[in-house]
Scaffold this motif. Structure first.
Motif, PDB file in Angstrom:
ATOM      1  N   GLY A 205       0.805  -1.221   0.000  1.00  0.00           N
ATOM      2  CA  GLY A 205       0.000   0.000   0.000  1.00  0.00           C
ATOM      3  C   GLY A 205       0.827   1.255   0.000  1.00  0.00           C
ATOM      4  O   GLY A 205       0.318   2.331  -0.345  1.00  0.00           O
ATOM      5  N   GLU A 206       2.109   1.182   0.391  1.00  0.00           N
ATOM      6  CA  GLU A 206       2.981   2.350   0.342  1.00  0.00           C
ATOM      7  C   GLU A 206       3.466   2.592  -1.087  1.00  0.00           C
ATOM      8  O   GLU A 206       3.250   1.771  -1.985  1.00  0.00           O
ATOM      9  N   SER A 207       4.156   3.718  -1.262  1.00  0.00           N
ATOM     10  CA  SER A 207       4.743   4.053  -2.553  1.00  0.00           C
ATOM     11  C   SER A 207       6.234   4.280  -2.380  1.00  0.00           C
ATOM     12  O   SER A 207       6.662   4.984  -1.458  1.00  0.00           O
ATOM     13  N   LEU A 208       7.002   3.687  -3.265  1.00  0.00           N
ATOM     14  CA  LEU A 208       8.456   3.873  -3.276  1.00  0.00           C
ATOM     15  C   LEU A 208       8.790   5.201  -3.923  1.00  0.00           C
ATOM     16  O   LEU A 208       8.299   5.509  -5.020  1.00  0.00           O
ATOM     17  N   GLN A 209       9.620   5.996  -3.278  1.00  0.00           N
ATOM     18  CA  GLN A 209      10.147   7.219  -3.879  1.00  0.00           C
ATOM     19  C   GLN A 209      11.515   6.910  -4.477  1.00  0.00           C
ATOM     20  O   GLN A 209      12.455   6.588  -3.754  1.00  0.00           O
ATOM     21  N   ILE A 210      11.609   7.017  -5.785  1.00  0.00           N
ATOM     22  CA  ILE A 210      12.833   6.642  -6.488  1.00  0.00           C
ATOM     23  C   ILE A 210      13.557   7.916  -6.936  1.00  0.00           C
ATOM     24  O   ILE A 210      12.970   8.768  -7.612  1.00  0.00           O
ATOM     25  N   PHE A 211      14.812   8.021  -6.538  1.00  0.00           N
ATOM     26  CA  PHE A 211      15.675   9.114  -6.982  1.00  0.00           C
ATOM     27  C   PHE A 211      16.733   8.499  -7.909  1.00  0.00           C
ATOM     28  O   PHE A 211      17.505   7.627  -7.487  1.00  0.00           O
ATOM     29  N   ALA A 212      16.739   8.929  -9.133  1.00  0.00           N
ATOM     30  CA  ALA A 212      17.632   8.314 -10.119  1.00  0.00           C
ATOM     31  C   ALA A 212      18.166   9.375 -11.077  1.00  0.00           C
ATOM     32  O   ALA A 212      17.538  10.415 -11.305  1.00  0.00           O
ATOM     33  N   GLU A 213      19.351   9.083 -11.625  1.00  0.00           N
ATOM     34  CA  GLU A 213      19.988   9.908 -12.649  1.00  0.00           C
ATOM     35  C   GLU A 213      20.421   8.988 -13.792  1.00  0.00           C
ATOM     36  O   GLU A 213      21.120   7.993 -13.564  1.00  0.00           O
ATOM     37  N   VAL A 214      20.003   9.318 -15.001  1.00  0.00           N
ATOM     38  CA  VAL A 214      20.367   8.540 -16.187  1.00  0.00           C
ATOM     39  C   VAL A 214      20.973   9.497 -17.210  1.00  0.00           C
ATOM     40  O   VAL A 214      20.386  10.530 -17.531  1.00  0.00           O
ATOM     41  N   GLU A 215      22.154   9.120 -17.704  1.00  0.00           N
ATOM     42  CA  GLU A 215      22.817   9.929 -18.727  1.00  0.00           C
ATOM     43  C   GLU A 215      23.159   9.031 -19.909  1.00  0.00           C
ATOM     44  O   GLU A 215      23.815   7.991 -19.752  1.00  0.00           O
ATOM     45  N   ASN A 216      22.708   9.430 -21.083  1.00  0.00           N
ATOM     46  CA  ASN A 216      22.901   8.643 -22.295  1.00  0.00           C
ATOM     47  C   ASN A 216      23.913   9.330 -23.205  1.00  0.00           C
ATOM     48  O   ASN A 216      23.615  10.332 -23.859  1.00  0.00           O
TER      49      ASN A 216
END
Length: 427
Positions: A205-216
């Protein structure tokens, strides 16, 4: 004499949750009723209940040993967590009981209560998987003379509680990976990925807070994605069988060459799933957050962060402390603190002191019999400090009846001041 008929035999539990499902944990008391509805007179020999809890694993592997020969191996294991029996009517006998020992049930509903305690030990959480299960149930068996027994089974749920409010499960999870794509002799730039979540433990029932950085920096068009994965591992006869499946997923925006993307707390909802099973010797259920970059025509760049799905949610105070800690981790502190000011910057010089006295010389005090502020300062500067003495005003009488003399301490010092430097000296 016309024999009666058993119309209904059912097992009902006393305590149900909001979804009308009986849920318990280790050490709880399980209570309920066996309901019998009969038409006419029914003679009952015994009414027994049996409570069982079993973890069971089973799968089959086949191998070809030749052109026309197949080799099949069954892997089966079982662990028992609960085994309780009780007799609600009559007594257990090998032979038919005499007529006078039978219990007669008249037309209508009849209820028989039962109760037992679950073991005071860690129990495996109820689970249903492809190659195994953990099940708990109560079986009621009604025996009558010269007739086949009537049986009914009712399952109940057991949760082994996992409290996510522990330092291990409140610790943040993070990782970084990069990958360089190449095709024959042509190599493109790297693709870098970094991801972080606030803690390791969550509840459904909770929500994951995702912190991400993607560089292409490659020449291909890629897509960042994330998925919540469940891994089921089954053990039997020294071998293991593993099954992985996605239970939730999200997708980011498409990234072309030279572009980057940031996820500042992108939310991934956790659906109703089974809690983690970590202590069962036959079945293990684990979770992980898979943050990956989907690369067309190549292997994905993936980063796995372990998770634990618990049953006791995050407390309010713990949530606030965790958020503050997460914020403090993102603040960039200076490498070295500033040095304190030197004493010379704060010391008052003789010229500043004289200027202060001159400005205060003309000011008058509004009380009668008082002089100027300069007179008080001058008098304070050249007077010695007062005498110091300590006398016990209420001496305690001694046990021998002798009077005690007060203790007097005398200390005299002389304070002198140098007119040139303005420094004080004690003697």
């Amino acid at each position: 004499m016309v024999l009666g008929k058993v119309k209904t035999l059912a097992v009902c539990f006393d305590y149900l949750n909001d979804n009308n499902v009986p849920v318990y944990s280790g050490g709880d008391s399980v209570s309920g009723r066996v309901i019998i509805e009969v038409a006419g007179e029914v003679r009952v020999k015994t009414l027994n209940i049996t409570a069982r809890g079993v973890a069971k694993v089973r799968w089959t592997e086949s191998r070809n040993a030749g052109a026309n020969t197949a080799y099949t191996q069954n892997y089966t294991e079982e662990v028992e967590y609960l085994n309780h029996s009780d007799t609600l009517i009559g007594e257990e006998r090998d032979e038919d009981s005499p007529e006078e020992a039978l219990t007669v049930l008249n037309t209508g509903l009849h209820e028989f209560a039962f109760s037992f305690l679950l073991p005071q030990m860690p129990l495996a959480t109820s689970f249903e998987g492809k190659h195994g299960s953990v099940r708990y149930w109560v079986r009621a068996e009604l025996y009558r003379p010269w007739l086949l027994p009537v049986r009914v089974k009712k399952e109940f749920t057991v949760f082994e509680h996992i409290d996510i409010n522990t330092p291990l499960l409140l610790a943040p999870q993070a990782g970084t990976k990069d990958k360089t794509l190449c095709c024959w002799f042509c190599a493109s730039g790297p693709i870098s990925l970094s991801a972080k979540i606030e803690r390791k433990g969550y509840t459904p029932g909770e929500s994951l807070q995702i912190f991400a950085e993607v560089e292409n920096c490659s020449s291909r068009v890629v897509v960042p994605k994330a998925a919540l994965c469940q891994t089921q591992t089954y053990f039997a006869k020294g071998k293991a069988r593993q099954l992985q499946q996605q239970v939730a997923a999200l997708r980011g925006d498409t990234l072309s060459q030279g572009k980057s993307q940031s996820w500042d707390g992108k939310l991934l909802h956790i659906p109703p799933v089974s809690p983690s099973i970590l202590d069962c010797p036959l079945i293990r259920v684990e979770y992980s957050l898979m943050v990956y970059v989907d690369i067309p025509g190549g292997l994905n760049l993936s980063l796995s962060l372990p998770l634990v799905i618990g049953t006791i949610p995050l407390h309010a105070f713990t949530s606030r402390t965790s958020s503050i800690s997460s914020y403090c981790c993102t603040v960039s502190w200076p490498e070295r603190p500033e040095a304190p000011p030197s004493y010379s910057d704060l010391a008052v010089t003789e010229e500043q002191r004289r200027g202060c006295l001159e400005r205060c010389e003309g000011s008058e005090v509004n009380q009668e019999g008082q002089g100027t502020l300069q007179a008080y300062i001058t008098e304070f500067r050249f007077q010695p400090p007062p005498l110091y003495s300590e006398v016990d005003p209420n001496p305690e009488p001694s046990s021998g009846g002798q009077e005690t003399r007060p203790l007097t301490l005398s200390l005299r010092t002389t304070l002198t001041c140098s007119e040139q430097t303005g420094n004080y000296t004690y003697r």
